[in-house]
Scaffold this motif. Structure first.
Motif, mmCIF file in Angstrom:
data_model
loop_
_atom_site.group_PDB
_atom_site.id
_atom_site.type_symbol
_atom_site.label_atom_id
_atom_site.label_comp_id
_atom_site.label_asym_id
_atom_site.label_seq_id
_atom_site.Cartn_x
_atom_site.Cartn_y
_atom_site.Cartn_z
ATOM 1 N N HIS A 28 11.716 6.773 -6.453
ATOM 2 C CA HIS A 28 10.386 6.873 -7.076
ATOM 3 C C HIS A 28 9.331 7.476 -6.144
ATOM 4 C CE1 HIS A 28 12.244 4.873 -10.310
ATOM 5 N NE2 HIS A 28 11.988 3.621 -9.975
ATOM 6 N N HIS A 29 9.746 8.429 -5.287
ATOM 7 C CA HIS A 29 8.784 9.120 -4.437
ATOM 8 C C HIS A 29 7.764 9.896 -5.287
ATOM 9 C CE1 HIS A 29 11.987 8.308 -1.550
ATOM 10 N NE2 HIS A 29 11.173 8.621 -0.569
ATOM 11 N N HIS A 30 8.224 10.488 -6.391
ATOM 12 C CA HIS A 30 7.322 11.242 -7.268
ATOM 13 C C HIS A 30 6.286 10.322 -7.901
ATOM 14 C CE1 HIS A 30 10.845 13.919 -7.051
ATOM 15 N NE2 HIS A 30 9.992 14.903 -7.256
ATOM 16 N N VAL A 31 6.732 9.162 -8.340
ATOM 17 C CA VAL A 31 5.826 8.178 -8.959
ATOM 18 C C VAL A 31 4.759 7.755 -7.952
ATOM 19 C CG1 VAL A 31 5.679 5.823 -9.877
ATOM 20 C CG2 VAL A 31 7.541 7.332 -10.609
ATOM 21 N N ALA A 32 5.192 7.366 -6.751
ATOM 22 C CA ALA A 32 4.246 6.908 -5.727
ATOM 23 C C ALA A 32 3.246 8.001 -5.367
ATOM 24 C CB ALA A 32 5.000 6.440 -4.487
ATOM 25 N N TRP A 36 3.236 11.412 0.097
ATOM 26 C CA TRP A 36 2.495 12.562 -0.441
ATOM 27 C C TRP A 36 2.590 13.805 0.450
ATOM 28 C CZ3 TRP A 36 -0.218 8.103 1.152
ATOM 29 C CH2 TRP A 36 -0.929 8.225 2.349
ATOM 30 N N GLN A 37 3.250 13.688 1.618
ATOM 31 C CA GLN A 37 3.388 14.837 2.517
ATOM 32 C C GLN A 37 4.659 15.651 2.259
ATOM 33 O OE1 GLN A 37 3.321 12.456 6.143
ATOM 34 N NE2 GLN A 37 1.331 13.318 6.691
ATOM 35 N N LEU A 38 5.524 15.184 1.385
ATOM 36 C CA LEU A 38 6.825 15.823 1.197
ATOM 37 C C LEU A 38 6.679 17.297 0.793
ATOM 38 C CD1 LEU A 38 8.783 12.981 -0.635
ATOM 39 C CD2 LEU A 38 8.646 13.466 1.805
ATOM 40 N N LYS A 63 0.856 -1.182 0.000
ATOM 41 C CA LYS A 63 0.000 0.000 0.000
ATOM 42 C C LYS A 63 0.896 1.237 0.000
ATOM 43 C CE LYS A 63 -3.933 -1.981 2.402
ATOM 44 N NZ LYS A 63 -4.710 -2.005 3.653
ATOM 45 N N ILE A 64 0.556 2.213 -0.821
ATOM 46 C CA ILE A 64 1.326 3.459 -0.864
ATOM 47 C C ILE A 64 1.324 4.118 0.526
ATOM 48 C CG2 ILE A 64 1.407 5.808 -1.836
ATOM 49 C CD1 ILE A 64 0.372 4.620 -4.472
ATOM 50 N N VAL A 119 5.620 16.174 -9.742
ATOM 51 C CA VAL A 119 4.501 15.340 -9.289
ATOM 52 C C VAL A 119 3.247 15.674 -10.097
ATOM 53 C CG1 VAL A 119 2.915 14.867 -7.365
ATOM 54 C CG2 VAL A 119 5.383 14.962 -6.958
ATOM 55 N N ARG A 120 2.981 16.972 -10.301
ATOM 56 C CA ARG A 120 1.808 17.396 -11.072
ATOM 57 C C ARG A 120 1.863 16.853 -12.500
ATOM 58 N NH1 ARG A 120 2.489 22.652 -9.004
ATOM 59 N NH2 ARG A 120 3.164 23.367 -11.035
ATOM 60 N N GLN A 121 3.046 16.932 -13.125
ATOM 61 C CA GLN A 121 3.184 16.444 -14.501
ATOM 62 C C GLN A 121 2.918 14.937 -14.581
ATOM 63 O OE1 GLN A 121 7.161 17.843 -15.318
ATOM 64 N NE2 GLN A 121 6.440 19.795 -16.157
ATOM 65 N N LYS A 122 3.481 14.193 -13.625
ATOM 66 C CA LYS A 122 3.270 12.742 -13.614
ATOM 67 C C LYS A 122 1.790 12.421 -13.347
ATOM 68 C CE LYS A 122 7.901 11.245 -12.128
ATOM 69 N NZ LYS A 122 8.303 10.773 -13.438
ATOM 70 N N THR A 123 1.171 13.168 -12.437
ATOM 71 C CA THR A 123 -0.244 12.948 -12.123
ATOM 72 C C THR A 123 -1.098 13.159 -13.363
ATOM 73 O OG1 THR A 123 0.111 13.666 -9.833
ATOM 74 C CG2 THR A 123 -2.154 13.670 -10.622
ATOM 75 N N GLU A 124 -0.839 14.250 -14.105
ATOM 76 C CA GLU A 124 -1.594 14.525 -15.337
ATOM 77 C C GLU A 124 -1.380 13.420 -16.361
ATOM 78 O OE1 GLU A 124 -0.309 18.422 -16.558
ATOM 79 O OE2 GLU A 124 -1.116 19.355 -14.736
ATOM 80 N N THR A 125 -0.146 12.948 -16.481
ATOM 81 C CA THR A 125 0.160 11.862 -17.424
ATOM 82 C C THR A 125 -0.620 10.603 -17.051
ATOM 83 O OG1 THR A 125 2.371 12.724 -17.849
ATOM 84 C CG2 THR A 125 2.004 10.395 -18.361
ATOM 85 N N TYR A 126 -0.602 10.241 -15.770
ATOM 86 C CA TYR A 126 -1.315 9.035 -15.326
ATOM 87 C C TYR A 126 -2.821 9.164 -15.526
ATOM 88 C CZ TYR A 126 3.037 7.449 -13.104
ATOM 89 O OH TYR A 126 4.327 7.041 -12.864
ATOM 90 N N ARG A 127 -3.365 10.368 -15.268
ATOM 91 C CA ARG A 127 -4.812 10.582 -15.435
ATOM 92 C C ARG A 127 -5.245 10.418 -16.892
ATOM 93 N NH1 ARG A 127 -5.195 15.011 -11.181
ATOM 94 N NH2 ARG A 127 -6.112 13.853 -9.457
#
Length: 197
Positions: free
Chosen positions: A60-64, A121-123, A5-6, A21-29
């Protein structure tokens, strides 16, 4: 492949690049469910087991974080080391000796291990960490296997460039930082490629 679990992944750094993180989130969405599943499988999170058998993400903190933002609860993990038999002090010393942790804040000041965040996600946002990733993507330096290379580049830029306030300023700063990354001032940093011939 092992899954975790993340929410159970303990971070080993204090900051990340919120822009990245925002760029990766948009890509995943934007991915289809199948393509998202494939993207997740391609980037397992490397972990080290610490005291009380807690799982510490060492990359891979950004990925998670981006996956957590799109509602993914579990991710594949790869066990890199089992340090669960060590005391907390021995654990962090071993983590540091292996360059598996980066206990520095966005000003480059050291943080006590007891003050590390509980969840990825708190970083805290470090704009220079986003800058270092953007400079690499723009060809300013090459990706290497050197642990924590992006933080070394972030610290290099932190000492030399003023923080941008807008997206337009950030884009202009990337161009300036690419030139700086290829200058002799960056000689010795991981992935340094030097000036174009």
């Amino acid at each position: 492949m092992n899954m975790k679990k993340i929410a159970e992944l303990r971070p080993t750094q204090v900051t990340h690049g919120e822009r990245e993180v925002r760029q990766k989130t948009e890509t995943y969405r934007a991915l289809s469910p199948h393509d998202l599943e494939m993207a997740i499988a391609e980037k397992p999170i490397p972990i080290v087991l610490g005291p009380a058998a807690q799982s510490y993400a060492i990359d891979h903190h950004h990925v998670a974080t981006a996956l957590w933002h799109v509602g993914i609860k579990t991710v594949p993990v790869v066990l890199v080391g089992d340090l669960s038999s060590l005391t907390r002090a021995e654990f962090w010393l071993t983590m540091e000796n292996n360059r598996w942790t980066y206990p520095y804040d966005r000003e480059g000041q050291r943080v006590a291990f007891a003050d590390m965040y509980e969840h990825v996600w708190q970083l805290a946002d470090d704009a220079y960490r986003s800058l270092s990733a953007s400079v690499r993507d723009a060809g300013g330096y090459e990706k290497t296997a050197v642990p924590l290379e992006e933080f070394r580049w972030a610290d290099f830029f932190r000492c030399r460039l003023a923080l941008p306030e807008t997206d337009a300023e950030f884009e202009a700063l990337v161009k300036q930082a690419v030139k700086l990354a290829k200058s002799k001032a960056a000689l010795g940093l991981p992935g340094y490629i030097g000036p174009a011939d």
